[in-house]
Design a protein around this motif. Sequence first.
Motif, short mmCIF file in Angstrom:
data_model
loop_
_atom_site.label_atom_id
_atom_site.label_comp_id
_atom_site.label_asym_id
_atom_site.label_seq_id
_atom_site.Cartn_x
_atom_site.Cartn_y
_atom_site.Cartn_z
N VAL A 52 0.85 -1.19 0.00
CA VAL A 52 0.00 0.00 0.00
C VAL A 52 0.89 1.24 0.00
CG1 VAL A 52 -1.80 1.27 1.21
CG2 VAL A 52 -1.83 -1.23 1.24
N PHE A 53 0.77 2.05 -1.06
CA PHE A 53 1.52 3.31 -1.12
C PHE A 53 0.89 4.36 -0.21
CE2 PHE A 53 3.10 2.44 -5.65
CZ PHE A 53 4.37 2.14 -5.21
N ALA A 54 -0.43 4.48 -0.35
CA ALA A 54 -1.14 5.53 0.38
C ALA A 54 -2.62 5.16 0.43
CB ALA A 54 -0.96 6.88 -0.32
N VAL A 55 -3.31 5.70 1.42
CA VAL A 55 -4.76 5.55 1.52
C VAL A 55 -5.37 6.94 1.51
CG1 VAL A 55 -6.68 4.65 2.88
CG2 VAL A 55 -4.49 3.43 2.87
N GLU A 56 -6.19 7.19 0.50
CA GLU A 56 -6.85 8.48 0.35
C GLU A 56 -8.35 8.25 0.31
OE1 GLU A 56 -3.50 11.11 -1.97
OE2 GLU A 56 -5.02 10.12 -3.19
N GLY A 57 -9.02 8.63 1.40
CA GLY A 57 -10.44 8.36 1.48
C GLY A 57 -10.71 6.87 1.47
N ALA A 58 -11.54 6.43 0.54
CA ALA A 58 -11.89 5.01 0.45
C ALA A 58 -10.96 4.23 -0.46
CB ALA A 58 -13.33 4.87 -0.04
N THR A 59 -9.95 4.90 -1.03
CA THR A 59 -9.08 4.27 -2.02
C THR A 59 -7.70 3.98 -1.45
OG1 THR A 59 -10.22 5.41 -3.83
CG2 THR A 59 -8.05 4.50 -4.31
N ALA A 60 -7.26 2.74 -1.64
CA ALA A 60 -5.89 2.36 -1.30
C ALA A 60 -5.08 2.30 -2.59
CB ALA A 60 -5.86 1.00 -0.60
N HIS A 61 -4.03 3.07 -2.65
CA HIS A 61 -3.14 3.07 -3.82
C HIS A 61 -2.05 2.04 -3.57
CE1 HIS A 61 -4.99 6.71 -5.48
NE2 HIS A 61 -5.01 7.16 -4.24
N CYS A 62 -2.00 1.04 -4.45
CA CYS A 62 -1.13 -0.12 -4.19
C CYS A 62 -0.17 -0.38 -5.35
CB CYS A 62 -1.97 -1.39 -3.98
SG CYS A 62 -3.25 -1.23 -2.72
N LEU A 63 0.91 -1.06 -5.02
CA LEU A 63 1.81 -1.67 -5.99
C LEU A 63 1.63 -3.18 -5.86
CD1 LEU A 63 5.56 -1.03 -6.60
CD2 LEU A 63 4.88 -3.20 -5.59
N THR A 64 1.57 -3.88 -6.99
CA THR A 64 1.44 -5.34 -6.93
C THR A 64 2.70 -6.00 -7.46
OG1 THR A 64 0.38 -5.51 -9.10
CG2 THR A 64 -1.07 -5.21 -7.20
N TYR A 65 3.03 -7.14 -6.88
CA TYR A 65 4.22 -7.90 -7.27
C TYR A 65 3.83 -9.10 -8.13
CZ TYR A 65 6.40 -5.33 -3.38
OH TYR A 65 6.85 -4.34 -2.54
N GLU A 66 4.79 -9.58 -8.91
CA GLU A 66 4.58 -10.82 -9.64
C GLU A 66 4.44 -11.96 -8.63
OE1 GLU A 66 4.00 -11.39 -12.66
OE2 GLU A 66 4.63 -9.56 -13.71
N PRO A 67 3.57 -12.94 -8.92
CA PRO A 67 3.40 -14.06 -7.99
C PRO A 67 4.71 -14.80 -7.74
CG PRO A 67 1.65 -14.03 -9.64
CD PRO A 67 2.67 -13.01 -10.08
N VAL A 68 4.83 -15.35 -6.54
CA VAL A 68 6.01 -16.15 -6.19
C VAL A 68 5.54 -17.52 -5.71
CG1 VAL A 68 7.48 -14.19 -5.65
CG2 VAL A 68 6.02 -15.16 -3.88
N ALA A 69 6.43 -18.49 -5.77
CA ALA A 69 6.05 -19.87 -5.46
C ALA A 69 5.79 -20.08 -3.97
CB ALA A 69 7.15 -20.83 -5.93
N ARG A 70 6.59 -19.44 -3.12
CA ARG A 70 6.45 -19.65 -1.68
C ARG A 70 5.94 -18.38 -1.01
NH1 ARG A 70 9.08 -24.28 -0.18
NH2 ARG A 70 10.50 -25.19 -1.72
N LYS A 71 5.42 -18.55 0.16
CA LYS A 71 4.92 -17.40 0.92
C LYS A 71 6.04 -16.37 1.07
CE LYS A 71 2.70 -16.14 5.29
NZ LYS A 71 2.23 -16.64 6.61
#
Length: 259
Positions: A52-71
């Motif tokens: 989560v980069f920032a939360v503005e009001g009801a919106t969370a601005h996020c960065l997503t990562y490529e899936p990985v095999a393990r947790k």
Amino acid sequence: MLKTITSFFASLGAPRARAAGNFQPSQQLVVKAGDVLVQPLPDGQGWSALKVFAVEGATAHCLTYEPVARKPTLDVLAQSAVRMAHSPRAATSLAEGWELAGNQPATEVELQGLKYMDFELYVRLTGQDVDTIMRTAEAHFDRASAHAAEGRSIEAINEFGKAIELYPAYSDALDKRAFSFMELGLYEKALRDLDESLYLNPEGMSAFFCKGECLMKLGHLDEAEAIFIEGQDRFPEHATQFNEFLKRTRAFALTGRPA
């Protein structure tokens, strides 16, 4: 038959169960800037994660990562590839079904990607002054334009590049850098800038026309012809110019030589 069906659904559920074995989803999580969330993929064959980069009001601005095999841990994600530099979501959608892996402020590299997706948010998060950024970008643009007017295309390209780096949505700089690339015969590079410019400003006549010219020079004659035909309707005040290059494109197709 019932046993076969039961076994089938059990096999579908097994991977998810394995992946979710050490999954501890949070409940009623109130996300904040820097929160890193993870969850198993629906098929159980890996993990997804976001920051989560920032939360503005009801919106969370996020960065997503490529899936990985393990947790993933925070250390693993620091080395992971980014899938989307900016993925805005309803903050409430993150309240359940995700595990909080920790909190880690966005890095400079991560925010660089955001600059190309949401410039205003990038400026706010980095604490910069937008007027200062724009004045500096315009100074580079002016120097680049002077170089271009004097035929110094390489110097112009470098200065236009500095303006674009500061403000990626600077469509005039993209256009003019493309023109400088064309002066050097670098039509593929010019096309990349023109496509970006047209994404930002679909009604840019010069960018649209020059895209057709680049396609013609590269021998993509069907695509160039389509541009010049469409241009006569979209920009009727420049119909003569588009029609002239339409004729050149068709002559190129017949003779095998650019006009």
